[in-house]
Motif scaffolding. Structure first.
Motif, PDB file in Angstrom:
ATOM      1  N   GLU A   1      -2.952  -1.783  -5.724  1.00  0.00           N
ATOM      2  CA  GLU A   1      -2.412  -2.825  -4.844  1.00  0.00           C
ATOM      3  C   GLU A   1      -2.825  -4.226  -5.269  1.00  0.00           C
ATOM      4  O   GLU A   1      -2.840  -5.147  -4.465  1.00  0.00           O
ATOM      5  CB  GLU A   1      -2.853  -2.599  -3.392  1.00  0.00           C
ATOM      6  CG  GLU A   1      -2.429  -1.282  -2.816  1.00  0.00           C
ATOM      7  CD  GLU A   1      -2.921  -1.094  -1.400  1.00  0.00           C
ATOM      8  OE1 GLU A   1      -2.777  -2.038  -0.582  1.00  0.00           O
ATOM      9  OE2 GLU A   1      -3.442  -0.012  -1.106  1.00  0.00           O
TER      10      GLU A   1
ATOM     11  N   ARG B   1       1.464   6.534  -7.121  1.00  0.00           N
ATOM     12  CA  ARG B   1       0.411   7.439  -7.592  1.00  0.00           C
ATOM     13  C   ARG B   1       0.803   8.892  -7.340  1.00  0.00           C
ATOM     14  O   ARG B   1       0.680   9.753  -8.216  1.00  0.00           O
ATOM     15  CB  ARG B   1      -0.911   7.123  -6.915  1.00  0.00           C
ATOM     16  CG  ARG B   1      -2.057   8.006  -7.404  1.00  0.00           C
ATOM     17  CD  ARG B   1      -3.390   7.650  -6.752  1.00  0.00           C
ATOM     18  NE  ARG B   1      -3.775   6.293  -7.101  1.00  0.00           N
ATOM     19  CZ  ARG B   1      -3.867   5.285  -6.222  1.00  0.00           C
ATOM     20  NH1 ARG B   1      -3.603   5.479  -4.946  1.00  0.00           N
ATOM     21  NH2 ARG B   1      -4.218   4.081  -6.613  1.00  0.00           N
ATOM     22  N   ARG B   2       1.284   9.174  -6.150  1.00  0.00           N
ATOM     23  CA  ARG B   2       1.670  10.545  -5.780  1.00  0.00           C
ATOM     24  C   ARG B   2       2.796  11.060  -6.669  1.00  0.00           C
ATOM     25  O   ARG B   2       2.731  12.177  -7.200  1.00  0.00           O
ATOM     26  CB  ARG B   2       2.095  10.582  -4.310  1.00  0.00           C
ATOM     27  CG  ARG B   2       2.541  11.940  -3.813  1.00  0.00           C
ATOM     28  CD  ARG B   2       2.954  11.878  -2.347  1.00  0.00           C
ATOM     29  NE  ARG B   2       3.993  10.902  -2.071  1.00  0.00           N
ATOM     30  CZ  ARG B   2       5.295  11.090  -2.296  1.00  0.00           C
ATOM     31  NH1 ARG B   2       5.721  12.223  -2.817  1.00  0.00           N
ATOM     32  NH2 ARG B   2       6.173  10.148  -1.994  1.00  0.00           N
TER      33      ARG B   2
ATOM     34  N   GLU C   1      -0.995   0.577  -8.649  1.00  0.00           N
ATOM     35  CA  GLU C   1      -1.590   1.654  -7.863  1.00  0.00           C
ATOM     36  C   GLU C   1      -2.814   1.190  -7.063  1.00  0.00           C
ATOM     37  O   GLU C   1      -3.142   1.793  -6.049  1.00  0.00           O
ATOM     38  CB  GLU C   1      -1.956   2.830  -8.770  1.00  0.00           C
ATOM     39  CG  GLU C   1      -0.734   3.573  -9.286  1.00  0.00           C
ATOM     40  CD  GLU C   1      -1.080   4.845 -10.029  1.00  0.00           C
ATOM     41  OE1 GLU C   1      -2.276   5.184 -10.169  1.00  0.00           O
ATOM     42  OE2 GLU C   1      -0.130   5.512 -10.483  1.00  0.00           O
TER      43      GLU C   1
ATOM     44  N   ARG D   1       0.630   3.987  -2.967  1.00  0.00           N
ATOM     45  CA  ARG D   1       0.327   5.394  -2.688  1.00  0.00           C
ATOM     46  C   ARG D   1       1.427   6.312  -3.208  1.00  0.00           C
ATOM     47  O   ARG D   1       1.161   7.337  -3.835  1.00  0.00           O
ATOM     48  CB  ARG D   1       0.134   5.591  -1.182  1.00  0.00           C
ATOM     49  CG  ARG D   1      -0.305   7.009  -0.830  1.00  0.00           C
ATOM     50  CD  ARG D   1      -0.279   7.276   0.654  1.00  0.00           C
ATOM     51  NE  ARG D   1       1.116   7.293   1.082  1.00  0.00           N
ATOM     52  CZ  ARG D   1       1.579   6.700   2.173  1.00  0.00           C
ATOM     53  NH1 ARG D   1       0.771   6.053   2.969  1.00  0.00           N
ATOM     54  NH2 ARG D   1       2.854   6.765   2.496  1.00  0.00           N
ATOM     55  N   ASN D   2       2.677   5.909  -2.988  1.00  0.00           N
ATOM     56  CA  ASN D   2       3.793   6.743  -3.442  1.00  0.00           C
ATOM     57  C   ASN D   2       3.914   6.758  -4.958  1.00  0.00           C
ATOM     58  O   ASN D   2       4.235   7.794  -5.543  1.00  0.00           O
ATOM     59  CB  ASN D   2       5.098   6.286  -2.788  1.00  0.00           C
ATOM     60  CG  ASN D   2       5.168   6.704  -1.342  1.00  0.00           C
ATOM     61  OD1 ASN D   2       4.720   7.776  -0.974  1.00  0.00           O
ATOM     62  ND2 ASN D   2       5.708   5.844  -0.504  1.00  0.00           N
TER      63      ASN D   2
ATOM     64  N   GLY E   1       0.814  -1.216   0.000  1.00  0.00           N
ATOM     65  CA  GLY E   1       0.000   0.000   0.000  1.00  0.00           C
ATOM     66  C   GLY E   1       0.843   1.260   0.000  1.00  0.00           C
ATOM     67  O   GLY E   1       0.492   2.245  -0.653  1.00  0.00           O
TER      68      GLY E   1
END
Length: 69
Positions: free
Chosen positions: A42, A12-13, A40, A9-10, A5
């Motif tokens: 997961e 996508r960011r 993205e 998250r990273n 996760g």
């Protein structure tokens, strides 16, 4: 949060910070666009080789995918 996760998250960011769509990132990394989405969401875990490839395109150190805020 599980490490998968954190990476998702990273990814996508970092992708959004570069102003790239999933398709643009995939094209530049020479991978399938669906694979970026799977990472993205997961639904798939990236290999070290894949993280290295994505980090080159995103112009970050591979360790950036593991940063916990």
């Amino acid at each position: 949060m599980r490490l998968r996760g954190v990476v998702a998250r990273n990814l996508r960011r970092l992708r959004q910070a570069k102003g790239l769509s999933q398709e643009e990132l995939a094209d530049r990394a020479d991978i399938n666009r669906n694979y970026v989405g799977l990472l993205e969401r997961e639904e798939h875990a990236a290999t070290i080789d894949m993280l290295e490839k994505l980090s080159e395109v995103l112009e970050v150190e591979p360790a950036a995918f593991f940063a916990r805020d």
